[in-house]
Scaffold this motif. Structure first.
Motif, PDB file in Angstrom:
ATOM      1  N   VAL A 162       0.837  -1.204   0.000  1.00 16.69           N
ATOM      2  CA  VAL A 162       0.000   0.000   0.000  1.00 16.69           C
ATOM      3  C   VAL A 162       0.871   1.253   0.000  1.00 16.69           C
ATOM      4  CG1 VAL A 162      -1.670   1.334   1.341  1.00 16.69           C
ATOM      5  CG2 VAL A 162      -1.932  -1.141   1.131  1.00 16.69           C
ATOM      6  N   ILE A 163       1.853   1.302   0.888  1.00 15.29           N
ATOM      7  CA  ILE A 163       2.740   2.459   0.979  1.00 15.29           C
ATOM      8  C   ILE A 163       3.587   2.590  -0.280  1.00 15.29           C
ATOM      9  CG2 ILE A 163       4.581   3.547   2.323  1.00 15.29           C
ATOM     10  CD1 ILE A 163       1.892   3.482   3.729  1.00 15.29           C
ATOM     11  N   MET A 164       3.987   1.465  -0.845  1.00 12.34           N
ATOM     12  CA  MET A 164       4.758   1.486  -2.098  1.00 12.34           C
ATOM     13  C   MET A 164       3.962   2.160  -3.211  1.00 12.34           C
ATOM     14  SD  MET A 164       6.069  -1.725  -4.429  1.00 12.34           S
ATOM     15  CE  MET A 164       4.379  -2.068  -4.969  1.00 12.34           C
ATOM     16  N   VAL A 165       2.691   1.808  -3.328  1.00 12.29           N
ATOM     17  CA  VAL A 165       1.846   2.395  -4.369  1.00 12.29           C
ATOM     18  C   VAL A 165       1.692   3.898  -4.146  1.00 12.29           C
ATOM     19  CG1 VAL A 165      -0.490   2.440  -5.325  1.00 12.29           C
ATOM     20  CG2 VAL A 165       0.612   0.246  -4.840  1.00 12.29           C
ATOM     21  N   ILE A 166       1.469   4.296  -2.885  1.00 18.61           N
ATOM     22  CA  ILE A 166       1.347   5.728  -2.572  1.00 18.61           C
ATOM     23  C   ILE A 166       2.611   6.469  -2.960  1.00 18.61           C
ATOM     24  CG2 ILE A 166       1.178   7.392  -0.671  1.00 18.61           C
ATOM     25  CD1 ILE A 166      -0.694   5.380   0.729  1.00 18.61           C
ATOM     26  N   MET A 167       3.759   5.893  -2.653  1.00 13.53           N
ATOM     27  CA  MET A 167       5.036   6.523  -2.985  1.00 13.53           C
ATOM     28  C   MET A 167       5.219   6.650  -4.495  1.00 13.53           C
ATOM     29  SD  MET A 167       7.857   7.919  -2.164  1.00 13.53           S
ATOM     30  CE  MET A 167       7.765   7.696  -0.391  1.00 13.53           C
ATOM     31  N   ALA A 196      12.048  23.736  -3.436  1.00 18.38           N
ATOM     32  CA  ALA A 196      12.134  22.298  -3.169  1.00 18.38           C
ATOM     33  C   ALA A 196      11.517  21.969  -1.818  1.00 18.38           C
ATOM     34  CB  ALA A 196      13.592  21.843  -3.213  1.00 18.38           C
ATOM     35  N   GLY A 197      11.673  22.877  -0.859  1.00 20.35           N
ATOM     36  CA  GLY A 197      11.073  22.660   0.455  1.00 20.35           C
ATOM     37  C   GLY A 197       9.559  22.695   0.398  1.00 20.35           C
ATOM     38  N   TYR A 198       9.015  23.672  -0.323  1.00 23.67           N
ATOM     39  CA  TYR A 198       7.560  23.763  -0.458  1.00 23.67           C
ATOM     40  C   TYR A 198       6.999  22.598  -1.274  1.00 23.67           C
ATOM     41  CZ  TYR A 198       7.765  28.426   1.592  1.00 23.67           C
ATOM     42  OH  TYR A 198       7.960  29.476   2.461  1.00 23.67           O
ATOM     43  N   ALA A 199       7.743  22.172  -2.304  1.00 21.37           N
ATOM     44  CA  ALA A 199       7.304  21.027  -3.113  1.00 21.37           C
ATOM     45  C   ALA A 199       7.216  19.769  -2.255  1.00 21.37           C
ATOM     46  CB  ALA A 199       8.274  20.809  -4.274  1.00 21.37           C
ATOM     47  N   THR A 200       8.209  19.583  -1.385  1.00 20.98           N
ATOM     48  CA  THR A 200       8.214  18.424  -0.493  1.00 20.98           C
ATOM     49  C   THR A 200       7.043  18.495   0.477  1.00 20.98           C
ATOM     50  OG1 THR A 200      10.628  18.258  -0.647  1.00 20.98           O
ATOM     51  CG2 THR A 200       9.569  17.148   1.212  1.00 20.98           C
ATOM     52  N   ALA A 201       6.762  19.699   1.006  1.00 20.57           N
ATOM     53  CA  ALA A 201       5.654  19.866   1.954  1.00 20.57           C
ATOM     54  C   ALA A 201       4.311  19.529   1.307  1.00 20.57           C
ATOM     55  CB  ALA A 201       5.639  21.294   2.481  1.00 20.57           C
ATOM     56  N   ILE A 202       4.107  20.009   0.091  1.00 18.62           N
ATOM     57  CA  ILE A 202       2.850  19.708  -0.617  1.00 18.62           C
ATOM     58  C   ILE A 202       2.728  18.207  -0.859  1.00 18.62           C
ATOM     59  CG2 ILE A 202       1.548  20.059  -2.752  1.00 18.62           C
ATOM     60  CD1 ILE A 202       2.917  22.854  -2.907  1.00 18.62           C
ATOM     61  N   THR A 203       3.847  17.587  -1.243  1.00 21.53           N
ATOM     62  CA  THR A 203       3.850  16.140  -1.467  1.00 21.53           C
ATOM     63  C   THR A 203       3.517  15.392  -0.183  1.00 21.53           C
ATOM     64  OG1 THR A 203       5.577  16.445  -3.152  1.00 21.53           O
ATOM     65  CG2 THR A 203       5.178  14.203  -2.396  1.00 21.53           C
ATOM     66  N   ASP A 204       4.015  15.888   0.952  1.00 22.17           N
ATOM     67  CA  ASP A 204       3.705  15.256   2.247  1.00 22.17           C
ATOM     68  C   ASP A 204       2.202  15.277   2.526  1.00 22.17           C
ATOM     69  OD1 ASP A 204       6.382  14.751   2.735  1.00 22.17           O
ATOM     70  OD2 ASP A 204       6.701  16.605   3.853  1.00 22.17           O
ATOM     71  N   TRP A 205       1.534  16.384   2.196  1.00 17.10           N
ATOM     72  CA  TRP A 205       0.071  16.454   2.372  1.00 17.10           C
ATOM     73  C   TRP A 205      -0.636  15.465   1.444  1.00 17.10           C
ATOM     74  CZ3 TRP A 205      -2.486  18.415   6.285  1.00 17.10           C
ATOM     75  CH2 TRP A 205      -1.888  19.416   7.054  1.00 17.10           C
ATOM     76  N   ILE A 206      -0.093  15.293   0.250  1.00 16.50           N
ATOM     77  CA  ILE A 206      -0.675  14.321  -0.691  1.00 16.50           C
ATOM     78  C   ILE A 206      -0.496  12.901  -0.158  1.00 16.50           C
ATOM     79  CG2 ILE A 206      -0.448  13.340  -3.022  1.00 16.50           C
ATOM     80  CD1 ILE A 206       0.328  16.207  -3.941  1.00 16.50           C
ATOM     81  N   PHE A 207       0.721  12.589   0.369  1.00 13.42           N
ATOM     82  CA  PHE A 207       0.959  11.305   1.035  1.00 13.42           C
ATOM     83  C   PHE A 207      -0.124  11.030   2.062  1.00 13.42           C
ATOM     84  CE2 PHE A 207       5.923  11.251   0.841  1.00 13.42           C
ATOM     85  CZ  PHE A 207       5.876  10.683  -0.404  1.00 13.42           C
ATOM     86  N   LEU A 208      -0.311  12.010   2.938  1.00  8.22           N
ATOM     87  CA  LEU A 208      -1.245  11.844   4.049  1.00  8.22           C
ATOM     88  C   LEU A 208      -2.669  11.665   3.553  1.00  8.22           C
ATOM     89  CD1 LEU A 208      -1.791  11.818   7.096  1.00  8.22           C
ATOM     90  CD2 LEU A 208      -2.050  14.307   6.997  1.00  8.22           C
ATOM     91  N   GLY A 209      -3.070  12.485   2.580  1.00 11.69           N
ATOM     92  CA  GLY A 209      -4.430  12.400   2.044  1.00 11.69           C
ATOM     93  C   GLY A 209      -4.736  11.025   1.472  1.00 11.69           C
ATOM     94  N   MET A 210      -3.821  10.493   0.669  1.00 12.46           N
ATOM     95  CA  MET A 210      -4.030   9.167   0.075  1.00 12.46           C
ATOM     96  C   MET A 210      -4.053   8.080   1.144  1.00 12.46           C
ATOM     97  SD  MET A 210      -2.067   9.056  -3.613  1.00 12.46           S
ATOM     98  CE  MET A 210      -0.457   9.638  -3.093  1.00 12.46           C
ATOM     99  N   THR A 211      -3.180   8.212   2.138  1.00 16.61           N
ATOM    100  CA  THR A 211      -3.110   7.196   3.202  1.00 16.61           C
ATOM    101  C   THR A 211      -4.386   7.187   4.036  1.00 16.61           C
ATOM    102  OG1 THR A 211      -0.706   7.557   3.300  1.00 16.61           O
ATOM    103  CG2 THR A 211      -1.709   6.314   5.090  1.00 16.61           C
TER     104      THR A 211
END
Length: 456
Positions: A162-167, A196-211
């Motif tokens: 599951v985490i692999m697919v999210i990644m 790059a910092g803001y891009a990573t932060a947005i991606t972190d929210w996407i990680f969380l949303g999908m999870t």
């Protein structure tokens, strides 16, 4: 995750969990790689700023993540005991802790970040980029910590794909966000390395949303009702996580800082030596993802079997995992040694750097084997929730063996910088041996308690 009965079934189960975890680790490595490479394409000062920001954030993140990793062995044991309600309670309190720790880190960062950067006496542009990069990352701190708690829960159930697919779904998004925010494309602001910092932060929210979506909607996870009755809070539950998680986090933190200190100590050598060391260390760090992935799987599997009081199975998983990690370390190490000049050539075109990097990679073979033993033995102990003695053992190995031995060999023998590699290898091997003896002791204790009927 199911009960297994033969070594063949156990080996298969390890690899079923391992492969998705490894792909996830590679995905996380790729995100850091994107940040670094694309910032470098923007300007050298932005590259330096992102590198400085990463060096400050990485030890903090790895240490705190170690605390959240405690959710895995605790939840895995509860799952093995078939106490699903208690699994949910553990995860909920892991989320509470993630919120509290986020607040603490942000408050500390508010007061300490500028003084730390000022102390480093950086060029103004590098200072500003590092500061803005870390500010950008801070917006993703809460979702990143929450994601790590939920990831530990998902791993505890053995559902690592599951985490692999999210990644894999998130990586292209992160790459695009890096591009548009660093370079200011498609109407977005041009932020340079800070982007790059803001891009990573947005991606972190996407990680969380999908999870969150998966945990709430898929039957394998929704039955645990992780997001119901969130008002139920108990300090005792938090203490259980912290009791196991803090030693785990500190162990990871001190291991990370040892390598940072060696890098600082190497600064007295010439540029060629420093470049060669960093190149060899990058190769070793990349390969280390294999034993660390095995370790993650091993903690879950041992915890699951311990929870079900199948101590023979837990013991078999422990040594099977350690053996697998060592064999892979030997195999990958021999490949690296055989092609060491070609590998070194990927990092530099200078003959002196290539030759010294290739020389360091020979030492790295023995380093990898020692690291594989200590990482997996420690992971097995985490499955038994035995972390305090393991923490002391690793602390002694890292700080009283690795560093002093490396320093003495590097500065008082003809080995030079090679001495640090030998010191690190000796320290990690000492940790591996000590942790292995501790593992044997714990396994005997569990078996004897089961036989005598005093197991709790």
């Amino acid at each position: 995750m199911n009960q297994t009965f033969t070594l063949k079934e156990k080996t298969k189960q390890i690899f079923v969990l391992l492969v998705p975890i490894l792909i996830t680790q590679l995905g996380m490595f790729s995100m850091v790689f994107f940040n670094t490479i694309m910032s470098g394409r923007y300007s050298s000062s932005d590259l330096a700023g992102v590198a400085i920001g990463t060096s400050i954030w990485s030890p903090i993140f790895t240490g705190i993540s170690g605390i959240f990793l405690a959710v895995s062995p605790i939840a895995a044991q509860r799952f093995g005991e078939k106490k699903n309600d208690e699994v949910a309670t553990v995860v909920k309190h892991g989320m509470y802790l993630s919120v509290l720790i986020t607040v603490v880190v942000i408050l500390l960062g508010t007061f300490l970040l500028n003084p730390i950067l000022n102390f480093m006496e950086l060029a103004p542009k590098v200072h500003d980029t590092a500061f803005d990069y870390l500010v950008g990352l801070s917006y993703g701190m809460l979702p990143l910590f929450l994601f790590n708690v939920l990831r530990s829960f998902i791993y505890a159930l053995g559902k690592t794909r599951v985490i692999m697919v999210i990644m894999l779904l998130s990586l292209p998004i992160n790459l695009i966000l890096n591009y548009v925010l660093i370079f200011g494309k498609f109407g977005f602001p041009e932020l340079g390395g800070a982007g790059a910092g803001y891009a990573t932060a947005i991606t972190d929210w996407i990680f969380l949303g999908m999870t969150i979506y998966i945990v709430k909607s898929k039957d394998s996870f929704s039955s645990f009702q992780i997001f119901s009755n969130l008002k139920e809070f108990s300090w005792e539950q938090c203490k259980e996580i912290l009791k196991i998680g803090v030693p785990m986090g500190l162990s990871v933190f001190f291991e990370t800082t040892v390598f940072a200190i060696v890098t600082i100590l190497l600064s007295k050598f010439n540029v060629t030596t420093i470049a060669a060391y960093q190149s060899a260390l990058n190769v070793v760090s990349f390969i280390y993802m294999i034993p660390i992935s095995i370790s993650t799987a091993l903690t879950v599997l041992v915890g699951f079997e311990v929870g079900a009081r199948r101590y023979k199975d837990a013991k078999q998983y422990s040594w099977l995992g350690i053996g697998t990690a060592v064999l892979i370390a030997i195999g990958t190490g021999l490949v690296v040694v055989a092609f060491r000049y070609q590998v070194a050539g990927l990092y530099s075109t200078e003959a002196a750097v290539i030759n010294l990097t290739a020389n360091f990679l020979i030492f790295a073979l023995f380093f990898q084997i020692s690291d594989a033993i200590q990482a997996t033995a420690q992971a097995a102990l985490r499955g038994y929730k035995d972390v305090n003695i393991a923490f002391i053992m690793t602390l002694v190995a890292y700080w009283l063996i690795c560093l002093p031995t490396g320093y003495l060999l590097a500065n008082f023998t003809s080995l030079g910088a090679r001495g640090y590699w030998i010191g690190l290898t000796i320290g990690l091997l000492a940790a591996g041996i000590a942790l292995s003896f501790r593992l044997i002791q714990i396994q005997k204790k569990k078996f004897n308690a089961l036989v005598s009927g005093t197991i709790n």
